[in-house]
Motif scaffolding. Structure first.
Motif, PDB file in Angstrom:
ATOM      1  N   MET A 104       0.805  -1.210   0.000  1.00 52.88           N
ATOM      2  CA  MET A 104       0.000   0.000   0.000  1.00 52.88           C
ATOM      3  C   MET A 104       0.849   1.276   0.000  1.00 52.88           C
ATOM      4  N   TYR A 105       1.953   1.299   0.740  1.00 55.76           N
ATOM      5  CA  TYR A 105       2.688   2.543   0.950  1.00 55.76           C
ATOM      6  C   TYR A 105       3.079   3.259  -0.343  1.00 55.76           C
ATOM      7  N   PRO A 106       3.817   2.621  -1.255  1.00 58.52           N
ATOM      8  CA  PRO A 106       4.193   3.350  -2.479  1.00 58.52           C
ATOM      9  C   PRO A 106       3.000   3.691  -3.363  1.00 58.52           C
ATOM     10  N   GLN A 107       1.953   2.858  -3.321  1.00 58.42           N
ATOM     11  CA  GLN A 107       0.774   3.149  -4.130  1.00 58.42           C
ATOM     12  C   GLN A 107       0.027   4.380  -3.611  1.00 58.42           C
ATOM     13  N   LEU A 108       0.019   4.571  -2.304  1.00 57.31           N
ATOM     14  CA  LEU A 108      -0.625   5.756  -1.737  1.00 57.31           C
ATOM     15  C   LEU A 108       0.091   7.033  -2.185  1.00 57.31           C
ATOM     16  N   TRP A 109       1.411   6.999  -2.212  1.00 62.94           N
ATOM     17  CA  TRP A 109       2.135   8.190  -2.652  1.00 62.94           C
ATOM     18  C   TRP A 109       2.010   8.403  -4.152  1.00 62.94           C
ATOM     19  N   GLU A 110       1.927   7.325  -4.904  1.00 62.57           N
ATOM     20  CA  GLU A 110       1.700   7.450  -6.349  1.00 62.57           C
ATOM     21  C   GLU A 110       0.383   8.184  -6.592  1.00 62.57           C
ATOM     22  N   ALA A 111      -0.651   7.810  -5.818  1.00 58.36           N
ATOM     23  CA  ALA A 111      -1.968   8.448  -5.962  1.00 58.36           C
ATOM     24  C   ALA A 111      -1.966   9.887  -5.456  1.00 58.36           C
ATOM     25  N   THR A 112      -1.011  10.206  -4.594  1.00 66.37           N
ATOM     26  CA  THR A 112      -0.914  11.566  -4.061  1.00 66.37           C
ATOM     27  C   THR A 112      -0.104  12.464  -4.991  1.00 66.37           C
ATOM     28  N   GLY A 113       0.556  11.853  -5.982  1.00 71.51           N
ATOM     29  CA  GLY A 113       1.300  12.638  -6.954  1.00 71.51           C
ATOM     30  C   GLY A 113       2.802  12.475  -6.914  1.00 71.51           C
ATOM     31  N   LEU A 114       3.291  11.492  -6.140  1.00 72.36           N
ATOM     32  CA  LEU A 114       4.728  11.251  -6.019  1.00 72.36           C
ATOM     33  C   LEU A 114       5.044   9.890  -6.621  1.00 72.36           C
ATOM     34  N   SER A 115       5.769   9.875  -7.718  1.00 78.92           N
ATOM     35  CA  SER A 115       6.092   8.618  -8.388  1.00 78.92           C
ATOM     36  C   SER A 115       7.010   7.765  -7.512  1.00 78.92           C
ATOM     37  N   PHE A 116       7.107   6.482  -7.854  1.00 75.22           N
ATOM     38  CA  PHE A 116       7.947   5.574  -7.068  1.00 75.22           C
ATOM     39  C   PHE A 116       9.396   6.046  -7.086  1.00 75.22           C
ATOM     40  N   THR A 117       9.896   6.415  -8.251  1.00 75.29           N
ATOM     41  CA  THR A 117      11.280   6.885  -8.360  1.00 75.29           C
ATOM     42  C   THR A 117      11.501   8.136  -7.524  1.00 75.29           C
ATOM     43  N   ALA A 118      10.543   9.063  -7.560  1.00 70.01           N
ATOM     44  CA  ALA A 118      10.651  10.284  -6.762  1.00 70.01           C
ATOM     45  C   ALA A 118      10.551   9.972  -5.271  1.00 70.01           C
ATOM     46  N   LEU A 119       9.748   8.981  -4.908  1.00 70.60           N
ATOM     47  CA  LEU A 119       9.597   8.584  -3.513  1.00 70.60           C
ATOM     48  C   LEU A 119      10.912   8.043  -2.965  1.00 70.60           C
ATOM     49  N   VAL A 120      11.560   7.170  -3.723  1.00 68.77           N
ATOM     50  CA  VAL A 120      12.841   6.612  -3.282  1.00 68.77           C
ATOM     51  C   VAL A 120      13.870   7.728  -3.119  1.00 68.77           C
ATOM     52  N   ASP A 121      13.912   8.637  -4.070  1.00 64.27           N
ATOM     53  CA  ASP A 121      14.827   9.780  -3.985  1.00 64.27           C
ATOM     54  C   ASP A 121      14.536  10.606  -2.733  1.00 64.27           C
ATOM     55  N   ARG A 122      13.280  10.875  -2.469  1.00 62.59           N
ATOM     56  CA  ARG A 122      12.893  11.665  -1.315  1.00 62.59           C
ATOM     57  C   ARG A 122      13.304  10.991  -0.009  1.00 62.59           C
ATOM     58  N   LEU A 123      13.167   9.677   0.066  1.00 64.18           N
ATOM     59  CA  LEU A 123      13.545   8.946   1.274  1.00 64.18           C
ATOM     60  C   LEU A 123      15.053   9.025   1.523  1.00 64.18           C
ATOM     61  N   VAL A 124      15.840   8.906   0.473  1.00 63.80           N
ATOM     62  CA  VAL A 124      17.294   9.019   0.634  1.00 63.80           C
ATOM     63  C   VAL A 124      17.664  10.422   1.081  1.00 63.80           C
ATOM     64  N   GLN A 125      17.031  11.427   0.496  1.00 64.90           N
ATOM     65  CA  GLN A 125      17.326  12.811   0.875  1.00 64.90           C
ATOM     66  C   GLN A 125      16.897  13.102   2.313  1.00 64.90           C
ATOM     67  N   LEU A 126      15.787  12.520   2.760  1.00 63.80           N
ATOM     68  CA  LEU A 126      15.360  12.689   4.149  1.00 63.80           C
ATOM     69  C   LEU A 126      16.368  12.045   5.100  1.00 63.80           C
ATOM     70  N   ALA A 127      16.932  10.900   4.695  1.00 67.47           N
ATOM     71  CA  ALA A 127      17.959  10.251   5.517  1.00 67.47           C
ATOM     72  C   ALA A 127      19.179  11.151   5.674  1.00 67.47           C
ATOM     73  N   LEU A 128      19.594  11.755   4.574  1.00 66.43           N
ATOM     74  CA  LEU A 128      20.751  12.646   4.617  1.00 66.43           C
ATOM     75  C   LEU A 128      20.472  13.893   5.449  1.00 66.43           C
ATOM     76  N   ALA A 129      19.256  14.414   5.323  1.00 61.67           N
ATOM     77  CA  ALA A 129      18.887  15.631   6.053  1.00 61.67           C
ATOM     78  C   ALA A 129      18.734  15.374   7.539  1.00 61.67           C
ATOM     79  N   GLY A 130      18.347  14.163   7.902  1.00 65.44           N
ATOM     80  CA  GLY A 130      18.059  13.874   9.301  1.00 65.44           C
ATOM     81  C   GLY A 130      19.237  13.386  10.081  1.00 65.44           C
ATOM     82  N   ASP A 131      20.382  13.207   9.423  1.00 68.72           N
ATOM     83  CA  ASP A 131      21.545  12.651  10.122  1.00 68.72           C
ATOM     84  C   ASP A 131      22.112  13.663  11.113  1.00 68.72           C
TER      85      ASP A 131
END
Length: 346
Positions: free
Chosen positions: A319-346
């Motif tokens: 469900m998780y990636p499909q919910l973001w796809e429906a919200t307007g965030l593609s799977f590729t963009a979602l993965v990118d966003r998660l990596v960037q959040l990891a870097l920002a939160g360190d």
């Protein structure tokens, strides 16, 4: 960082829990998402075998390609990792269940001194332990179904007491769960005393902490959360299925459950659940991502928070990636966003 100037993303998958195969499937999807960001990231996969052995990237890549676990090799000395692990810039631990999303691997990655995708030790541990989770939700005044918590020792030494207490305080039907397993492993729906006793015996074989929850007739609604300090909530999704409840087989077998996105609920309810999802995320000190599950009792308008999953699945049925796809965030963009959040939160 690699000589090409790309960030080395250590994709950590497999693991020692009962959700080993699910983790492989999630990792395959994450690898495809990273490939869609090939100009920024270089994949460095690390497959953890069922005996805890960390595989070199070459063998790990083979597992990603085939989707099949490999036979256990000789176990390494504790804390001895493949030499290539030292080159990783940011970790993506797509591990599910114990020794994966319960704070243990998160603590190890923290000691390694590198940023990683997802929640830290506290949120991961609380998200895995249903009793700790419910305690934090109660402190945040989030609505929950009635429940009882007990230990294996209490159950085995006071069997009749706990049977009577469940019947008096919760009644049937109710759900019996190990406190520390994910993906519906070890969960049973019970309708009488014989089933209750059998279910508690079974749950006690998985974990020393047990929980029994009152059953409700409700729609099952889910919401995805993304972010660190300023987390956002996705559109809602609903799960429907033909089995008695959303068990492991139903969850991970295509065709046994239907995901309805967006969920057909009133807009005011949608806004309320999205707000509650972020509050649940904050209650456990979440970071990066989470999926929050709710019960919606349509007859009364009541909503109850069921649980938070701090490392939800990324498989084709997840469900998780499909919910973001429906919200307007593609799977590729979602993965990118998660990596960037990891870097920002360190």
């Amino acid at each position: 960082m690699s000589t090409s100037g790309k960030l080395q993303v250590g994709l950590l998958f497999g693991g020692q829990s009962g959700e080993h195969e699910v983790s492989i499937r999630s990792a395959q999807a994450i690898a495809r998402g990273l490939a869609g960001n090939a100009e920024k990231y270089q994949l460095c996969p690390f497959y953890i075998q069922k005996n805890g052995h960390w595989s070199e990237p070459e063998l790990s890549a083979q597992v990603l390609a085939t989707g099949q676990p490999v036979a256990n090799e000789t176990r390494r000395t504790s804390f001895q990792f493949p030499a290539s692990a030292a080159a990783v810039d940011v970790w993506f631990p797509i591990l599910h269940g114990p020794n994966g999303e319960d704070g243990t691997i998160q603590g190890l990655l923290r000691l390694m001194g590198k940023p990683f995708v997802g929640a830290g030790v506290l949120a991961s541990a609380a998200g895995m332990d249903k009793i700790a989770m419910k305690t934090l939700f109660a402190a945040a005044e989030l609505p929950q179904v009635r429940y009882l918590a007990l230990t294996r020792g209490q159950w085995q030494s006071q069997t009749d007491h706990w049977l009577a207490r469940v019947e008096t305080e919760l009644a049937y039907p109710c759900f019996v769960k190990p406190a520390n397993l994910g993906s519906s492993v070890g969960i049973a729906k019970v309708r009488n005393r014989a089933q209750l006793q059998s279910a508690l015996d079974s749950a006690a074989s998985y974990d020393r902490r047990l929980i029994v929850e009152a059953g409700v007739t409700a729609r099952e609604i889910e919401c995805a959360v993304l972010g660190n300090e300023q987390a956002q909530a996705s559109v809602l999704g609903e799960i429907t299925y033909r089995s008695d409840f959303y068990d492991y087989e139903t969850k991970y077998t295509e065709g046994l459950a239907d995901l309805i996105i967006p969920a057909a609920v009133p807009e005011d309810l949608s806004q309320r659940l999205r707000k509650l999802a972020v509050q649940a995320f904050e209650a456990v000190d979440g970071a990066g991502l989470a999926r929050v599950d709710f019960f919606y009792v349509e007859a009364t308008g009541e909503v109850f928070i069921n649980e938070i999953n701090t490392m939800p699945g990324f498989t084709s049925t997840s469900m998780y990636p499909q919910l973001w796809e429906a919200t307007g965030l593609s799977f590729t963009a979602l993965v990118d966003r998660l990596v960037q959040l990891a870097l920002a939160g360190d």
